[in-house]
Design a protein around this motif. Structure first.
Motif, PDB file in Angstrom:
ATOM      1  N   GLY A  79     -15.011  -4.007  35.190  1.00 31.46           N
ATOM      2  CA  GLY A  79     -14.033  -3.614  36.347  1.00 31.46           C
ATOM      3  C   GLY A  79     -13.997  -4.991  37.232  1.00 31.46           C
ATOM      4  O   GLY A  79     -12.885  -5.450  37.238  1.00 31.46           O
ATOM      5  N   PRO A  80     -15.065  -5.663  37.717  1.00 37.16           N
ATOM      6  CA  PRO A  80     -14.953  -6.628  38.571  1.00 37.16           C
ATOM      7  C   PRO A  80     -14.534  -8.010  38.031  1.00 37.16           C
ATOM      8  O   PRO A  80     -13.770  -8.772  38.493  1.00 37.16           O
ATOM      9  CB  PRO A  80     -16.710  -6.945  38.989  1.00 37.16           C
ATOM     10  CG  PRO A  80     -17.207  -5.497  38.875  1.00 37.16           C
ATOM     11  CD  PRO A  80     -16.565  -4.939  37.572  1.00 37.16           C
TER      12      PRO A  80
ATOM     13  N   GLU B 183      -7.800  -0.401  43.232  1.00 43.30           N
ATOM     14  CA  GLU B 183      -8.185  -1.575  42.668  1.00 43.30           C
ATOM     15  C   GLU B 183      -8.977  -2.581  43.973  1.00 43.30           C
ATOM     16  O   GLU B 183      -8.427  -2.425  45.046  1.00 43.30           O
ATOM     17  CB  GLU B 183      -7.146  -2.329  42.046  1.00 43.30           C
ATOM     18  CG  GLU B 183      -6.412  -1.769  40.701  1.00 43.30           C
ATOM     19  CD  GLU B 183      -5.312  -2.392  40.482  1.00 43.30           C
ATOM     20  OE1 GLU B 183      -5.258  -3.308  40.871  1.00 43.30           O
ATOM     21  OE2 GLU B 183      -4.777  -1.782  39.324  1.00 43.30           O
ATOM     22  N   ALA B 184      -9.826  -3.374  43.639  1.00 45.16           N
ATOM     23  CA  ALA B 184     -10.467  -4.273  44.557  1.00 45.16           C
ATOM     24  C   ALA B 184      -9.462  -5.228  44.934  1.00 45.16           C
ATOM     25  O   ALA B 184      -8.476  -5.531  44.218  1.00 45.16           O
ATOM     26  CB  ALA B 184     -11.732  -4.827  44.146  1.00 45.16           C
ATOM     27  N   PRO B 185      -9.246  -5.637  46.293  1.00 42.92           N
ATOM     28  CA  PRO B 185      -8.502  -6.666  46.428  1.00 42.92           C
ATOM     29  C   PRO B 185      -8.807  -8.319  46.003  1.00 42.92           C
ATOM     30  O   PRO B 185     -10.096  -8.151  45.563  1.00 42.92           O
ATOM     31  CB  PRO B 185      -8.713  -7.119  48.074  1.00 42.92           C
ATOM     32  CG  PRO B 185      -9.426  -5.633  48.592  1.00 42.92           C
ATOM     33  CD  PRO B 185     -10.104  -5.221  47.377  1.00 42.92           C
ATOM     34  N   SER B 186      -7.955  -9.056  45.814  1.00 42.43           N
ATOM     35  CA  SER B 186      -8.282 -10.324  44.907  1.00 42.43           C
ATOM     36  C   SER B 186      -8.958 -11.087  46.001  1.00 42.43           C
ATOM     37  O   SER B 186      -8.685 -10.972  47.079  1.00 42.43           O
ATOM     38  CB  SER B 186      -6.796 -10.817  44.802  1.00 42.43           C
ATOM     39  OG  SER B 186      -7.078 -12.306  44.191  1.00 42.43           O
TER      40      SER B 186
ATOM     41  N   THR C 203     -12.210   4.471  38.730  1.00 41.81           N
ATOM     42  CA  THR C 203     -13.498   3.713  39.479  1.00 41.81           C
ATOM     43  C   THR C 203     -12.458   2.558  40.293  1.00 41.81           C
ATOM     44  O   THR C 203     -11.181   2.275  39.990  1.00 41.81           O
ATOM     45  CB  THR C 203     -14.041   2.864  38.149  1.00 41.81           C
ATOM     46  OG1 THR C 203     -13.176   2.147  37.644  1.00 41.81           O
ATOM     47  CG2 THR C 203     -14.894   3.869  37.489  1.00 41.81           C
ATOM     48  N   LEU C 204     -12.930   1.862  41.361  1.00 39.76           N
ATOM     49  CA  LEU C 204     -12.378   0.972  41.992  1.00 39.76           C
ATOM     50  C   LEU C 204     -12.632  -0.257  41.257  1.00 39.76           C
ATOM     51  O   LEU C 204     -13.410  -0.638  40.369  1.00 39.76           O
ATOM     52  CB  LEU C 204     -13.348   0.496  43.039  1.00 39.76           C
ATOM     53  CG  LEU C 204     -13.248   1.306  44.521  1.00 39.76           C
ATOM     54  CD1 LEU C 204     -13.945   1.091  45.691  1.00 39.76           C
ATOM     55  CD2 LEU C 204     -11.495   1.136  44.900  1.00 39.76           C
ATOM     56  N   GLY C 205     -11.565  -1.271  40.990  1.00 40.09           N
ATOM     57  CA  GLY C 205     -11.251  -2.415  40.267  1.00 40.09           C
ATOM     58  C   GLY C 205     -11.485  -2.225  38.849  1.00 40.09           C
ATOM     59  O   GLY C 205     -12.109  -2.946  38.020  1.00 40.09           O
ATOM     60  N   GLY C 206     -10.988  -1.183  38.463  1.00 40.88           N
ATOM     61  CA  GLY C 206     -10.723  -0.857  37.147  1.00 40.88           C
ATOM     62  C   GLY C 206      -9.840  -1.531  36.294  1.00 40.88           C
ATOM     63  O   GLY C 206      -9.792  -3.024  36.708  1.00 40.88           O
ATOM     64  N   CYS C 207      -8.785  -1.079  35.425  1.00 39.77           N
ATOM     65  CA  CYS C 207      -8.038  -1.976  34.645  1.00 39.77           C
ATOM     66  C   CYS C 207      -7.042  -2.547  35.373  1.00 39.77           C
ATOM     67  O   CYS C 207      -6.617  -2.089  36.558  1.00 39.77           O
ATOM     68  CB  CYS C 207      -7.631  -1.074  33.538  1.00 39.77           C
ATOM     69  SG  CYS C 207      -6.403   0.300  34.150  1.00 39.77           S
ATOM     70  N   ALA C 208      -6.765  -3.808  35.197  1.00 35.11           N
ATOM     71  CA  ALA C 208      -5.621  -4.756  35.695  1.00 35.11           C
ATOM     72  C   ALA C 208      -4.125  -3.852  35.684  1.00 35.11           C
ATOM     73  O   ALA C 208      -3.903  -3.128  34.498  1.00 35.11           O
ATOM     74  CB  ALA C 208      -5.536  -5.998  35.070  1.00 35.11           C
TER      75      ALA C 208
ATOM     76  N   ALA D 216     -12.112  -8.095  35.581  1.00 39.15           N
ATOM     77  CA  ALA D 216     -11.003  -7.844  35.503  1.00 39.15           C
ATOM     78  C   ALA D 216     -10.113  -8.420  36.997  1.00 39.15           C
ATOM     79  O   ALA D 216      -9.147  -8.813  36.931  1.00 39.15           O
ATOM     80  CB  ALA D 216     -10.453  -6.598  34.955  1.00 39.15           C
ATOM     81  N   ALA D 217     -10.960  -7.829  37.831  1.00 40.69           N
ATOM     82  CA  ALA D 217     -10.155  -7.973  39.365  1.00 40.69           C
ATOM     83  C   ALA D 217     -10.278  -9.350  39.577  1.00 40.69           C
ATOM     84  O   ALA D 217      -9.282  -9.718  40.360  1.00 40.69           O
ATOM     85  CB  ALA D 217     -11.160  -7.143  40.350  1.00 40.69           C
TER      86      ALA D 217
END
Lengths: 103, 423
Positions: free
Chosen positions: A18-19, B352-355, B19-24, A21-22
Motif C-alpha cells: 500500500g504505502p 487512499e493516502a494523500p500524495s 485499506t488506506l493507501g491501497g491500489c493506485a 504504491a501511494a
C-alpha cells in the motif's frame, strides 16, 4: 485450508504494498500542471486575448525544450527562468506530457 | 479453476477497497460531500478542482457571504483610479456550471465532531470533508478606537476588496491638493506582503499626476520594507521624491477617528486620509472549528493535505494558515493550496493516502506606477523530514528592474487565475 492461508498471506502482501504504491502518485502530472494554471489557464488553456502564451496541446518535445531553455538561461524570460529552476527533469517531463495531450 | 494469478488479483482488489493507501487509481472513485466555506482564491479553486478532478463524482457546496467575487489583487489600481470595481469583479455563475452548489450565506457554527456546518439562513449542512478558506479577520483590539462599524467607515482598511476599496478611492478624490495620505502597515505576517508598498506607490502616482502638492506617508510597523525592497525603493527614488515618505519602526497604537490621527508609540501623525491596515489573524471560523492555531492567530496544517493538525476532516487554506518559510499570504498561494487540498481530499474520499510529492509556486506582481510592474516569484516543495514546504534552492527571485512587459503579464495573470478558480 492451504488455499485460505495463501489468500491471507496475499492480502497481507497487498497491505504492505500500500504505502509504496501511494508514493508513486498516479496524479502527479495532473497536480504539477495545476501549478502552471495560475498564469497559463486551467490545464494550460489560457484565456484568449489575455496575453499569456498558450501551452495546452503543444508538442511534448517542444515544451520540454522550452522549459529547459528557460531553466538554463538560454531563452530570455521575465519570470519563467526563476520558476523553471524549481522543477526537476522528471517533473518537467511529466508536465510537458500532460499538457501535450490537452485538446 | 482458481489459479495463483486470479488470487493475486482478488487479494489486491479487496485490499484496495478496505485499506488506506491501497491500489493506485484515479480520483473518480471518490464519493461524498465536501463543504467549502469562503469563495476567494483558495475556496473557489478547491470547489472547482474537486468537481473537475472527480469528474463530478464528489458533491461540492460552496458557502460564500458575498454575491460576487471581488479580487484583492489589482484592487490597488481601483484605489489609484486606474481601474473600476467592475474590472476586478467576477460572478459565481461559472462555478455553478461545474456543478458546485453555491449558497450565499454566513456560517454561524461548525461541529467538527458531528461534521455539520450551521448557516445563518439555510439550516445545517452535513459533510464528509470541510474546507475552510475564510481569509483573514482584523485584530481590532490592536486599534481600539476602530472597533465600531462607524469608525471603520471613516478610517478605512480597504484590505478586503469591495465597498472599502471604492470608499478609499472616494476619500482620495475628495482630498484637497496639498493633503496627506497616511498608510499604516502592521507587523508581518499579514495578507499580501508587497500590497501596502504597491498601494503607497499607486497613490503617489495618482498624486503626482493629479494632485502634485500632496504627500504619501508610509508608517510601517516593520523595521524595513517587507517585500521587493530594492525595487520599491528604486521606484520611489526615481518617481516619487518629495511625494512619498517612508518611516520604518512606526507601529500604530491607536487612532483618533475625528481628527484622522495615527497614534504611534512616540509620535502622533495627522492625515487628511488615514488608511489603517490592521494586524490580522485566521478568519474567526477557523478558531471556532477547534483547529489548532499558532500564536492564537494562524492554523497549523499538514501540507500534504491542508488538513488541520488536530481537527480531523477540516482542511484550511490560504491566508488563514501558518505560512511555511518564505511562503507569502497571497491569492496565488491560496489558489495552490486549494488544488493541493482538492487532490488530497479526492484521495482520502477514495480511501487512499494523500500524495507527499507536493509542489507549489507563487508569483506576486506589483504596480509601481500605471505602466510599470515588478514581481517576486518562488517555488516550494514538500520536505517529508521537516514536514513543511521549503523553497527549492536556486529557484525564484525578483524582476531585474521595473518594466512595462510585466504590466501586461500582471493583467494576464489576473484574468487567467480568475478563470482558473471561477470558470
Amino acid at each position: 485450508m492451504r488455499k485460505l492461508n495463501f489468500a491471507l498471506s496475499m492480502a497481507a502482501l497487498a497491505l504492505l504494498a500500500g504505502p509504496a504504491a501511494a508514493q508513486q502518485d498516479p496524479n502527479l502530472a495532473r497536480n504539477l500542471v495545476a501549478n502552471c494554471a495560475n498564469c497559463h489557464g486551467t490545464n494550460g488553456k489560457a484565456v484568449p486575448g489575455a496575453g499569456m502564451e498558450p501551452i495546452a496541446g503543444e508538442p511534448k518535445e517542444k515544451l520540454v525544450k522550452k522549459i529547459k531553455e528557460y531553466r538554463s538561461g538560454v531563452r530570455p524570460a521575465t519570470v519563467m527562468h526563476q520558476i523553471s529552476k524549481g522543477y526537476t527533469d522528471e517533473q518537467i517531463d511529466l508536465i510537458a506530457g500532460y499538457l501535450a495531450v490537452q485538446k | 479453476m482458481f489459479n495463483r494469478r486470479d488470487f493475486l488479483k482478488a487479494a489486491g482488489a479487496s485490499a484496495g477497497v478496505v485499506t488506506l493507501g491501497g491500489c493506485a487509481g484515479g480520483s473518480s472513485k471518490a464519493t461524498g460531500h465536501v463543504v467549502v466555506v469562503g469563495g476567494g482564491y483558495g475556496g473557489a479553486t478547491a470547489a472547482k478542482y474537486l468537481r473537475m478532478w472527480s469528474n463530478g463524482s464528489v458533491e461540492v457546496t460552496l458557502v460564500e457571504r458575498n454575491s460576487e467575487f471581488i479580487s484583492c489583487p489589482i484592487s490597488n489600481l481601483v484605489v489609484a483610479g486606474e481601474k473600476t470595481l467592475a474590472d476586478i469583479t467576477v460572478s459565481y455563475e461559472g462555478l455553478k456550471k461545474w456543478g458546485v452548489r453555491v449558497i450565499h450565506d454566513d456560517v454561524v457554527g461548525i461541529d467538527a465532531e458531528k461534521r455539520k456546518i450551521k448557516l445563518a439562513k439555510h439550516g445545517e449542512l452535513g459533510y464528509d470533508r470541510a474546507v475552510l478558506s475564510p481569509g483573514v479577520d482584523f485584530m481590532w483590539d490592536a486599534v481600539p478606537a476602530l472597533k465600531g462599524a462607524d469608525a471603520q467607515s471613516k478610517i478605512l482598511h480597504a484590505w478586503k476588496a469591495g465597498p472599502q476599496t471604492v470608499a478609499l478611492r472616494k476619500q482620495l478624490e475628495d482630498m484637497k491638493d496639498g493633503g496627506v495620505y497616511a498608510l499604516t502597515i502592521p507587523k508581518a505576517p499579514y495578507r499580501c506582503p508587497p500590497g501596502p508598498y504597491e498601494r503607497a506607490s499607486m497613490v503617489a502616482h495618482y498624486f503626482k499626476t493629479k494632485k502634485p502638492k500632496s504627500k504619501v506617508l508610509v508608517l510601517d510597523a516593520n523595521e524595513d520594507i517587507v517585500s521587493k525592497k530594492g525595487l520599491f525603493m528604486k521606484a520611489w527614488g526615481d518617481n516619487y521624491k518629495g511625494i512619498l515618505e517612508y518611516r520604518p519602526n512606526s507601529e500604530l497604537r491607536d487612532v483618533d477617528v475625528a481628527s484622522r490621527t495615527a497614534i504611534l508609540e512616540f509620535d502622533k501623525v495627522k492625515a487628511d486620509v488615514l488608511n489603517v491596515v490592521p494586524p490580522q489573524r485566521a478568519g474567526t471560523l477557523v478558531a471556532q472549528s477547534g483547529a489548532k492555531l499558532a500564536n492564537n492567530r494562524w492554523a497549523e496544517i499538514d501540507w500534504t493535505s491542508m488538513e488541520s493538525v488536530n481537527a480531523k476532516g477540516i482542511h484550511i487554506l490560504g491566508d488563514s494558515t501558518l505560512s511555511a518559510p518564505l511562503m507569502p499570504k497571497s491569492g496565488f498561494m491560496a489558489n495552490q493550496h486549494g488544488k493541493v487540498a482538492a487532490a488530497a481530499i479526492l484521495n482520502l474520499l477514495a480511501g487512499e493516502a494523500p500524495s507527499s510529492e507536493v509542489m507549489m509556486s507563487n508569483t506576486c506582481y506589483s504596480f509601481v506606477d500605471a505602466k510599470n510592474v515588478i514581481h517576486v516569484a518562488s517555488v516550494h516543495k514538500y520536505d517529508a523530514e521537516k514536514k513543511t514546504m521549503l523553497t527549492v534552492p536556486g529557484s525564484g527571485g525578483v524582476s531585474a528592474a521595473r518594466n512595462e512587459i510585466e504590466a501586461g503579464f500582471a493583467m494576464g495573470w489576473a484574468k487567467n487565475i480568475w478563470a482558473d478558480m471561477l470558470t
